[in-house]
Design a protein around this motif. Structure first.
Motif, PDB file in Angstrom:
ATOM      1  N   PRO A 161       0.809  -1.235   0.000  1.00 18.35           N
ATOM      2  CA  PRO A 161       0.000   0.000   0.000  1.00 18.35           C
ATOM      3  C   PRO A 161       0.836   1.276   0.000  1.00 18.35           C
ATOM      4  N   VAL A 162       1.921   1.308   0.765  1.00 16.79           N
ATOM      5  CA  VAL A 162       2.736   2.527   0.863  1.00 16.79           C
ATOM      6  C   VAL A 162       3.432   2.806  -0.472  1.00 16.79           C
ATOM      7  N   ALA A 163       3.998   1.764  -1.087  1.00 15.95           N
ATOM      8  CA  ALA A 163       4.662   1.943  -2.383  1.00 15.95           C
ATOM      9  C   ALA A 163       3.674   2.440  -3.430  1.00 15.95           C
ATOM     10  N   LEU A 164       2.470   1.878  -3.421  1.00 15.01           N
ATOM     11  CA  LEU A 164       1.440   2.306  -4.358  1.00 15.01           C
ATOM     12  C   LEU A 164       1.072   3.765  -4.116  1.00 15.01           C
ATOM     13  N   PHE A 165       1.000   4.152  -2.851  1.00 10.02           N
ATOM     14  CA  PHE A 165       0.646   5.519  -2.473  1.00 10.02           C
ATOM     15  C   PHE A 165       1.621   6.519  -3.094  1.00 10.02           C
ATOM     16  N   PHE A 166       2.924   6.245  -2.975  1.00 16.35           N
ATOM     17  CA  PHE A 166       3.923   7.166  -3.507  1.00 16.35           C
ATOM     18  C   PHE A 166       3.962   7.135  -5.038  1.00 16.35           C
ATOM     19  N   TRP A 167       3.807   5.947  -5.621  1.00 13.35           N
ATOM     20  CA  TRP A 167       3.794   5.849  -7.072  1.00 13.35           C
ATOM     21  C   TRP A 167       2.633   6.650  -7.667  1.00 13.35           C
ATOM     22  N   ILE A 168       1.476   6.536  -7.060  1.00 16.85           N
ATOM     23  CA  ILE A 168       0.292   7.253  -7.542  1.00 16.85           C
ATOM     24  C   ILE A 168       0.517   8.764  -7.461  1.00 16.85           C
ATOM     25  N   PRO A 217      -7.477   7.762   1.267  1.00 13.94           N
ATOM     26  CA  PRO A 217      -6.118   8.314   1.229  1.00 13.94           C
ATOM     27  C   PRO A 217      -5.569   8.455  -0.190  1.00 13.94           C
ATOM     28  N   TYR A 218      -5.864   7.505  -1.044  1.00 12.63           N
ATOM     29  CA  TYR A 218      -5.349   7.538  -2.411  1.00 12.63           C
ATOM     30  C   TYR A 218      -6.046   8.611  -3.248  1.00 12.63           C
ATOM     31  N   LEU A 219      -7.345   8.786  -3.045  1.00 12.34           N
ATOM     32  CA  LEU A 219      -8.076   9.810  -3.778  1.00 12.34           C
ATOM     33  C   LEU A 219      -7.634  11.213  -3.363  1.00 12.34           C
ATOM     34  N   VAL A 220      -7.401  11.401  -2.058  1.00 15.62           N
ATOM     35  CA  VAL A 220      -6.870  12.688  -1.580  1.00 15.62           C
ATOM     36  C   VAL A 220      -5.496  12.942  -2.195  1.00 15.62           C
ATOM     37  N   THR A 245       4.737  17.680   0.401  1.00 16.49           N
ATOM     38  CA  THR A 245       3.331  17.267   0.435  1.00 16.49           C
ATOM     39  C   THR A 245       3.193  15.754   0.562  1.00 16.49           C
ATOM     40  N   MET A 246       3.965  15.033  -0.232  1.00 15.95           N
ATOM     41  CA  MET A 246       3.900  13.578  -0.181  1.00 15.95           C
ATOM     42  C   MET A 246       4.299  13.064   1.204  1.00 15.95           C
ATOM     43  N   PHE A 247       5.321  13.668   1.789  1.00 18.78           N
ATOM     44  CA  PHE A 247       5.753  13.253   3.125  1.00 18.78           C
ATOM     45  C   PHE A 247       4.668  13.542   4.161  1.00 18.78           C
ATOM     46  N   LEU A 248       4.058  14.741   4.085  1.00 21.05           N
ATOM     47  CA  LEU A 248       3.013  15.106   5.035  1.00 21.05           C
ATOM     48  C   LEU A 248       1.791  14.206   4.878  1.00 21.05           C
ATOM     49  N   LEU A 249       1.391  13.922   3.640  1.00 22.88           N
ATOM     50  CA  LEU A 249       0.246  13.033   3.419  1.00 22.88           C
ATOM     51  C   LEU A 249       0.524  11.636   3.959  1.00 22.88           C
ATOM     52  N   TYR A 250       1.754  11.168   3.763  1.00 20.38           N
ATOM     53  CA  TYR A 250       2.102   9.843   4.292  1.00 20.38           C
ATOM     54  C   TYR A 250       2.017   9.830   5.822  1.00 20.38           C
ATOM     55  N   VAL A 251       2.502  10.901   6.460  1.00 26.31           N
ATOM     56  CA  VAL A 251       2.435  10.981   7.927  1.00 26.31           C
ATOM     57  C   VAL A 251       0.979  10.968   8.388  1.00 26.31           C
ATOM     58  N   MET A 252       0.114  11.712   7.684  1.00 27.06           N
ATOM     59  CA  MET A 252      -1.290  11.795   8.086  1.00 27.06           C
ATOM     60  C   MET A 252      -2.042  10.486   7.855  1.00 27.06           C
ATOM     61  N   PHE A 253      -1.647   9.731   6.832  1.00 33.80           N
ATOM     62  CA  PHE A 253      -2.386   8.508   6.471  1.00 33.80           C
ATOM     63  C   PHE A 253      -1.631   7.221   6.793  1.00 33.80           C
ATOM     64  N   ARG A 254      -0.495   7.332   7.479  1.00 31.38           N
ATOM     65  CA  ARG A 254       0.343   6.137   7.650  1.00 31.38           C
ATOM     66  C   ARG A 254      -0.381   5.019   8.395  1.00 31.38           C
ATOM     67  N   ASN A 255      -1.223   5.368   9.370  1.00 29.34           N
ATOM     68  CA  ASN A 255      -1.955   4.324  10.095  1.00 29.34           C
ATOM     69  C   ASN A 255      -2.942   3.608   9.174  1.00 29.34           C
ATOM     70  N   SER A 256      -3.626   4.374   8.342  1.00 29.97           N
ATOM     71  CA  SER A 256      -4.579   3.767   7.411  1.00 29.97           C
ATOM     72  C   SER A 256      -3.865   2.887   6.399  1.00 29.97           C
ATOM     73  N   LEU A 257      -2.697   3.333   5.933  1.00 31.37           N
ATOM     74  CA  LEU A 257      -1.955   2.561   4.935  1.00 31.37           C
ATOM     75  C   LEU A 257      -1.382   1.287   5.529  1.00 31.37           C
ATOM     76  N   SER A 258      -0.891   1.374   6.769  1.00 29.29           N
ATOM     77  CA  SER A 258      -0.283   0.195   7.388  1.00 29.29           C
ATOM     78  C   SER A 258      -1.326  -0.832   7.798  1.00 29.29           C
ATOM     79  N   LYS A 259      -2.556  -0.353   8.074  1.00 33.98           N
ATOM     80  CA  LYS A 259      -3.614  -1.268   8.501  1.00 33.98           C
ATOM     81  C   LYS A 259      -4.417  -1.827   7.333  1.00 33.98           C
TER      82      LYS A 259
END
Length: 427
Positions: A90-97, A134-137, A187-201
């Protein structure tokens, strides 16, 4: 009296949009009808003078092309290919997108990019059992940030490029590209910090199942596959070169859509293609243009814009920062296209007063309007398009929930832009 009526209708409509309980298109259309009912303007004036039909036609044409191309299975192919590429992480996909959206928005325009990408993304999300929000945002925010980098990336930049004859494609890339790269990284770093729990779960499929995926099986290898991809590729190239070709983006899109309809008529009739168009999104745009047109007709947007002259007394640095922050904040709540349209004559007025340097004011307007579009779902065309497509796939983006994340990104973007303008143009 007229100004009070216009503001009341706009505010009430906006409150209903915030509540997110009624269809957006219905709210916008009702607000537009009330503007006409109370005599702000006639329907003829509203639809002819304030609706940007070029934008509507561009969106419609891209929706038609995507609907036809989607039948070939190419979007599913890309989705499955990317799933294998990131091994379902999920995290790799998040950054690629995020990266893919930003680059695509710079090279094409952000509306076209999200129209092409979101169907693919939603298919990937479904395959991987991920949370869509998270991905749509990420797509919305990356599209607006990436689109800021070039003259064709975002409608406000197109308008500024047309207003300033000596600006070309390279000027936008040189002046806006560096700060866009910086902002998108933060922005990508901040979004990852805000959504990291959702992405890891997020629940992902088994790695063994991912390796068994065969993207090629989703392709329908027919003449339509090669024809539609060729037309899409030529459309993208024409979009990139439209300044040299002296052909409007809308003209390119309409001709491409008509050509694709003609070649696909034997596979699926045009009536069926038209049924798949996101009409709700298009009608929302029409209503929104009329609502904001009421503010323009009453002189409210112009009054706000010309107030800047009194505040800044024509000083270049102060004017640049005021334009940056006002455009950034207001563009989150009032569509950035009419706001930029009202600010262009203001900056031209500064230029006639002999204010120097004048170029930082243009770059500040571009940065504020494009980046400020992340403030809410109404801030930019791409936001509305993503929300509309997601809604038809059963993934609703709530107005206030998105605004919570969007405003933080806007604040970060404006702070970084302020530092950039100070360092590059005035220090």
């Amino acid at each position: 009296m007229e100004a009070m009526i216009v503001v009341s209708i706009f505010v009430i409509s906006y409150i209903f949009l915030l509540l997110d309980k009624i269809n957006r298109a219905l709210i916008a259309a009702t607000g537009a009808a009330l503007m006409v009912l109370f005599g702000v303007f006639s329907w003829d004036e509203a639809l002819s003078s304030y609706v940007d039909w070029s934008t509507i036609a561009l969106l419609f044409s891209m929706m038609v092309m995507i609907s036809i191309t989607q039948r070939t299975g190419i979007f599913e192919f890309i989705a499955l290919w990317m799933i294998k590429r990131v091994s379902g992480k999920p995290v790799a996909l998040f950054f690629w997108i995020g990266i893919l959206t930003a680059v695509g928005s710079a090279l094409l325009d952000n509306v076209t990019t999200v129209l092409l990408l979101v169907p693919v993304l939603l298919h990937m999300i479904k395959q991987l059992n991920l949370r869509a929000f998270p991905y749509l945002v990420n797509v919305i925010i990356s599209s607006n940030v990436g689109g800021t980098a070039t003259m064709i990336g975002d409608p406000p930049n197109i308008m500024i490029g047309q207003a300033v004859p000596y600006f070309d494609f390279l000027d936008f890339l040189i002046h806006l590209g560096p700060i866009v790269v910086i902002i998108h990284t933060f922005t990508m770093f901040l979004l990852y910090v805000m959504f990291r729990n959702s992405l890891s779960k997020s629940k992902s499929v088994e790695l063994e199942l991912i390796h068994k995926l065969n993207p090629s099986e989703s392709l329908k290898v027919t003449p339509l596959l090669y024809q539609s991809l060729t037309i899409l590729l030529l459309t993208i190239i024409a979009f990139t070169l439209h300044g040299f070709l002296h052909i409007e983006l809308t003209t390119i899109a309409i001709l491409s859509a008509l050509l694709m309809l003609l070649i696909s008529e034997n596979d699926e009739s045009s009536d069926i293609v038209f049924q798949k168009v996101e009409w709700t999104t298009l009608f929302f745009f029409v209503g929104l243009f009329v609502l904001v047109g009421g503010l323009e007709k009453a002189g409210i947007i112009d009054q706000i814009a010309y107030t800047f002259i009194d505040w800044t007394e024509g000083e270049s640095l102060t004017s640049s920062l005021v334009i940056l922050w006002s455009a950034g904040i207001l563009s989150g709540f009032v569509d950035n296209i009419p706001y930029v349209a009202s600010m262009i004559p203001v900056i031209e007025e500064f230029q006639s007063f002999g204010v120097k340097p004048i170029d930082p004011l243009w770059w500040a307007l571009a940065l504020g309007a494009c980046l400020g579009g992340n403030g809410s779902l109404l801030g930019a065309s791409a936001n509305v398009v993503v929300a509309g497509i997601a809604s038809t796939h059963g993934e609703k983006i709530h107005f206030i929930k998105f605004m919570f994340y969007g405003l933080m990104i806007v604040l970060l973007s404006l702070v970084l832009s302020t530092v950039y303008i100070l360092l590059r143009y005035f220090l």
